[in-house]
Structures are given as C-alpha cells and as structure tokens.
Design a protein around this motif. Structure first.
Motif, PDB file in Angstrom:
ATOM      1  N   SER A  99      20.344  39.900  39.449  1.00 55.07           N
ATOM      2  CA  SER A  99      19.253  40.518  39.052  1.00 55.07           C
ATOM      3  C   SER A  99      18.786  41.916  39.526  1.00 55.07           C
ATOM      4  O   SER A  99      17.807  42.485  39.077  1.00 55.07           O
ATOM      5  CB  SER A  99      18.083  39.564  38.602  1.00 55.07           C
ATOM      6  OG  SER A  99      17.823  38.799  40.081  1.00 55.07           O
ATOM      7  N   LYS A 433       7.227  55.114  42.119  1.00 56.73           N
ATOM      8  CA  LYS A 433       7.795  53.980  42.339  1.00 56.73           C
ATOM      9  C   LYS A 433       7.615  53.396  43.818  1.00 56.73           C
ATOM     10  O   LYS A 433       7.216  52.570  44.075  1.00 56.73           O
ATOM     11  CB  LYS A 433       8.875  53.910  42.062  1.00 56.73           C
ATOM     12  CG  LYS A 433       9.765  52.700  42.007  1.00 56.73           C
ATOM     13  CD  LYS A 433      11.353  52.639  41.538  1.00 56.73           C
ATOM     14  CE  LYS A 433      11.671  51.368  41.328  1.00 56.73           C
ATOM     15  NZ  LYS A 433      13.171  51.384  40.850  1.00 56.73           N
ATOM     16  N   GLN A 440       3.045  46.733  47.724  1.00 56.37           N
ATOM     17  CA  GLN A 440       3.310  45.261  47.474  1.00 56.37           C
ATOM     18  C   GLN A 440       4.052  44.539  48.602  1.00 56.37           C
ATOM     19  O   GLN A 440       3.534  43.370  48.773  1.00 56.37           O
ATOM     20  CB  GLN A 440       4.336  45.086  46.273  1.00 56.37           C
ATOM     21  CG  GLN A 440       4.649  43.697  45.625  1.00 56.37           C
ATOM     22  CD  GLN A 440       3.301  43.101  45.250  1.00 56.37           C
ATOM     23  OE1 GLN A 440       2.481  43.628  44.722  1.00 56.37           O
ATOM     24  NE2 GLN A 440       3.281  41.769  45.648  1.00 56.37           N
ATOM     25  N   ARG A 462       8.166  38.590  44.265  1.00 55.85           N
ATOM     26  CA  ARG A 462       7.118  39.309  44.040  1.00 55.85           C
ATOM     27  C   ARG A 462       7.405  40.889  43.923  1.00 55.85           C
ATOM     28  O   ARG A 462       6.698  41.686  43.576  1.00 55.85           O
ATOM     29  CB  ARG A 462       5.910  39.078  45.065  1.00 55.85           C
ATOM     30  CG  ARG A 462       5.144  37.708  44.912  1.00 55.85           C
ATOM     31  CD  ARG A 462       4.542  37.460  46.058  1.00 55.85           C
ATOM     32  NE  ARG A 462       5.476  37.070  47.136  1.00 55.85           N
ATOM     33  CZ  ARG A 462       4.904  36.501  48.291  1.00 55.85           C
ATOM     34  NH1 ARG A 462       3.685  36.251  48.465  1.00 55.85           N
ATOM     35  NH2 ARG A 462       5.569  36.193  49.141  1.00 55.85           N
ATOM     36  N   ALA A 464      10.364  41.834  42.339  1.00 54.62           N
ATOM     37  CA  ALA A 464      11.299  42.060  41.346  1.00 54.62           C
ATOM     38  C   ALA A 464      11.023  43.272  40.495  1.00 54.62           C
ATOM     39  O   ALA A 464      11.642  44.105  40.147  1.00 54.62           O
ATOM     40  CB  ALA A 464      11.573  40.736  40.648  1.00 54.62           C
ATOM     41  N   THR A 465       9.572  43.251  39.933  1.00 58.35           N
ATOM     42  CA  THR A 465       9.303  44.224  39.126  1.00 58.35           C
ATOM     43  C   THR A 465       9.197  45.671  39.852  1.00 58.35           C
ATOM     44  O   THR A 465       9.352  46.556  39.061  1.00 58.35           O
ATOM     45  CB  THR A 465       7.912  44.152  38.494  1.00 58.35           C
ATOM     46  OG1 THR A 465       7.023  43.806  39.399  1.00 58.35           O
ATOM     47  CG2 THR A 465       7.848  42.604  37.747  1.00 58.35           C
TER      48      THR A 465
END
Length: 467
Positions: A99, A433, A440, A462, A464-465
C-alpha cells in the motif's frame, strides 16, 4: 493472547537485531480495553516484549510489534475505535509493501554529529533545590528500560533509517560499555556505523534527561565524549567512501572541524547539505555557508541575525546565505514557519512586508483540524524594513494537536522533524506535503518516553495518509 505472541516471536529469534532493518515487514497491533489493564496490571511478558522490541504504546491501550515474516500475510484491517470497546483482544496486521509508494531511488544519506546514551527519568514535576523525589512509573515501566541511544545526529538518522533510507553516520565513541551500546542500537535500526571512530581510551557521550510530566518539558544535562573527534582521525579515503553515492549530507552542528572538511568535499561533488541550527556554536557560521537547507530552533534566527522579528530574521538568513534554498524554524506545538527562495521572481512582482504576509497566512489556519496542515503564499517579493528583499514563498506548517493523555515526552521531537525532512527531500516531496509529514513524524515520537522509542517506521498507519 500469550500463545499468539509467542507464535509470532518464534518467527524471529531477535526482533531488535533482525526485525527492524527490513522495509517489507508486518506491523501487528494488539489492542486492549482499559478494563483489561485494570484486571491484569502486571503483564510481565508484554513488558518484556516492550523492552526488547521497542513496542509503541498509544494511550497505553495499544501495542505495536514489528516482525519480518518468512512469507507474506494478507492485509487485514479493522476500525480501532469500534473494536476497542467490544473485544478484549484485537489483532490487526498491515502489510507495508503493497500500500505504500516506492522508496526514493537515491536513498543514501551521510550524517556527521553527536551520538550518546540517554538516561531518562520521568518525574511528576521538576524538583526544587535540595528536593528528593521519585521518578514516576508509566504502566509497565518497572520492566522497560529507560536507557536508550541519543544525540541529535543519532536520533535524526535513526528516524531516517526507520522511514526507509540508508543512512551513514560519522561520529566518535569510546570502546566502553556505553560506546558499544550506541553502536549496537544504531546498527539494529539500519544505520551504517562503519565510519565511526572508536577510541580505546576515554568515555562515550551521555546525557541525563529529566522529563517533567506537569509541564510536558524536559531538561538535559550532557556530558560530552572524550577525547573529541579531530579531523585527522577521518582519512581521505574514508571520507570519499562515506560520500560515495550519497544523495544528501546532514550536520547537527557538532564536531564542526570534521564537519567542515566533509562539507567542502560534499560541495565539490554538488551534494545538497542540510544543517541543524539549534543554537550558536563554534564553527556553525562556516558550516551554514555550505548549507542548501537549514532547520532552526525557535530562538536561533533572531539570535543569529539580530533581526527584530522572526519572519524578518528568516529573510535575513536567506540574504546572508546565498546557497540556502529554504530555512525552517520549528516552534513546537505552534508548528513551523518556512521561507523558500524562488529564482523565478519577476522584477515587477508586488512587494509585501514579510510580517504582514505571515499574519495574513495565519488567518487561514483551520483550528478545528487536529492533524498537521500547511498554508502557503504565492511567489512574491518579500521585504523587511532595513534588511532587504527576497523573492520567495512563505509557508506555515501546523503541528498535530496531541491529546494530553497521549503526550509523554518531547525529547528528540526536533530530531524526528529533521529526519522526516531529509526523507521528504530525498523523496521529492513539495513543501506543502513535506511540512505536515515531518510534523506527523515528530508528533509520533512524542507519544513515548525518550527520543527514539516512539519514532515511527515507514509502515506506521499514522503516516499512511502523509506518504
């Protein structure tokens, strides 16, 4: 639960040495309702697992174990909030390789700077003079170690390694128990320590860290290593070998004499350089002259430039350092500010005071959002009274709003932010980005005691996005 854990432990004999170097592992999360901890307050096996594999506690109700299975598992997900109140045990396994986006093509990063051992004590509040107090105990704290690796460069490159890059580190330790521990811990995370200088005499660096649970601050008392690293200890062949294939060089401002030699060679090879400007240090001015990127603590820009305000100080830094592409100042829970130089500004662009622009961007903050975000200006001609003008873009990055119950320790948050920025630059992330991603990563590290325990791996859900 215990047979299940033992089954997965049998896949690898040593989670610490073997389980944290790969990028295609599995994250297994065992989550418990609060009542389970009340009924089982002394789960010694779980506490032991925390110590040997650096498990992450989230709200003290979730444990993550990373292993390297011999064969792939299927992706299996469930909503945490729904199951946490209904199931005493929840197993979630997430494959990382399927993913996530591919890793950057050029992954070698060379760092030079401080390493050490951190001795951490968590206290209810900072002691008054002549006080005698006890350290507080987190759940399971009688079992997990409060001694771990530290040092700005060591922490930042550990973060870089866990995010999937291949860092090399130049530093120095003594051939003592602490020095061996420093090397072993870095190597277990995938940091190349083959360029370290190991002294047969002296002592390795160490730091006492007092974590104040009342104010959520930490106090550091550092003892430097001895004898210090001198440039002659790094041969020319070692230097060239360390730089071979490097996509970026990072300095934390220490070991400046050796760092300057590395910086000069890196500049000749057109390798970008990132400098951590935490505070004014001997040799830092010379190092900054080679910097492509600078990341500063909140106080540094004004202390270094003598500018009247923080935004004008950032502008002054770009004027004084012509090689600098951007400068970032980190502001803790208030996020960060970034000023990026633009080479495409037109002479007829409208001029705006940088302080006015900053206040305008602040109006665009969405205070309801808890995750990190970024607000940016367009390229414009920025000015500061009495300092000058620069064509560039101004960015505001917000920090994650960490619930008080989850905020454990801010030690190393700045190092984590820097490590994430290094990864983002190697991955070609745009600032919009990069800044939320770095915030994060830093916030994840604040959820555990010490600078490294909470540093996320690339497979952390946490992230992933943001990836």
């Amino acid at each position: 639960l215990l047979p299940t854990i033992l089954h997965y432990l049998s896949l690898r004999k040593a989670l610490l040495r073997g389980g944290r170097r790969k990028n295609n592992g599995v994250i297994l999360t065992f989550a418990f309702p609060q009542r389970y901890f009340t009924a089982q307050p002394r789960l010694s096996l779980l506490s032991f697992l925390y110590q040997v594999s650096f498990l992450s506690f989230i709200n003290f109700e979730e444990i993550q174990i990373q292993i390297n299975p011999t064969k792939k598992s299927l992706l299996y997900r469930h909503g945490f909030k729904h199951y946490i109140h209904n199931n005493p045990i929840l197993l979630m396994a997430q494959m990382s390789s399927e993913s996530l986006p591919p890793l950057p093509e050029h992954r070698i990063v060379l760092g030079c700077g401080s390493v050490g051992v951190d001795f951490l004590a968590s206290v209810a509040s900072y002691p008054k003079p002549d006080d005698k107090i006890r350290s507080t105990s987190l759940k399971f704290s009688i079992f997990f170690s409060q001694v771990q690796g530290g040092g700005n460069a060591g922490n930042a490159l550990t973060c870089v390694a866990r995010l999937g890059l291949n860092p090399r580190l130049i530093s120095k330790v003594a051939n003592d128990a602490q020095g061996r521990s420093i090397l072993e811990e870095l190597e277990s995370d995938g940091v190349d320590t083959s360029f370290f200088i190991v002294s047969e005499e002296g002592n390795s660096p160490f730091t006492y860290i007092i974590v104040d649970n009342e104010t959520k601050t930490r106090t550091c008392i550092h003892t430097p290593g001895y004898p210090p690293l001198i440039p002659d200890e790094l041969s020319q062949s070692q230097l060239l070998s360390a730089l071979d294939g490097a996509n970026m060089v990072y300095f934390d401002g220490r070991l400046y004499e050796t760092a300057l030699i590395i910086a000069k060679e890196a500049a000749c090879k057109n390798i970008p350089i990132l400098v951590d400007a935490e505070r004014e240090r001997e040799g830092l001015d010379d190092l900054l002259n080679f910097a492509s990127y600078a990341i500063c603590s909140a106080r540094f820009p004004q202390a270094w430039t003598k500018a009247p305000s923080l935004p004008s100080a950032l502008l002054s830094m770009l004027l004084r350092l012509p090689n600098l592409k951007f400068v970032i100042v980190t502001l803790g829970e208030d996020g960060c500010i970034m000023l990026e130089r633009s080479v495409n500004g037109g002479s007829d662009a409208e001029e705006i005071d940088i302080q006015v622009l900053l206040e305008s961007l602040k109006q665009g903050k969405d205070e309801s959002k808890t995750i990190p975000t970024c607000i940016s200006s367009v390229v414009t001609k920025l000015s500061a009274n009495g300092i000058g003008t620069v064509f560039g873009r101004l960015f505001i990055g917000t920090a994650e709003k960490i619930p008080p119950s989850e905020l454990v320790d801010t030690t190393g948050a700045g190092d984590a932010f820097i490590g994430a920025v290094v990864y983002a630059l190697c991955a070609g992330m745009p600032p919009e980005k990069m800044l939320p991603f770095a915030a994060q990563v830093a916030a994840s590290g604040c959820r555990a005691l010490g600078a490294r325990t909470g540093l996320p791996h690339r497979t952390d859900p946490r992230l992933a996005t943001f990836l």
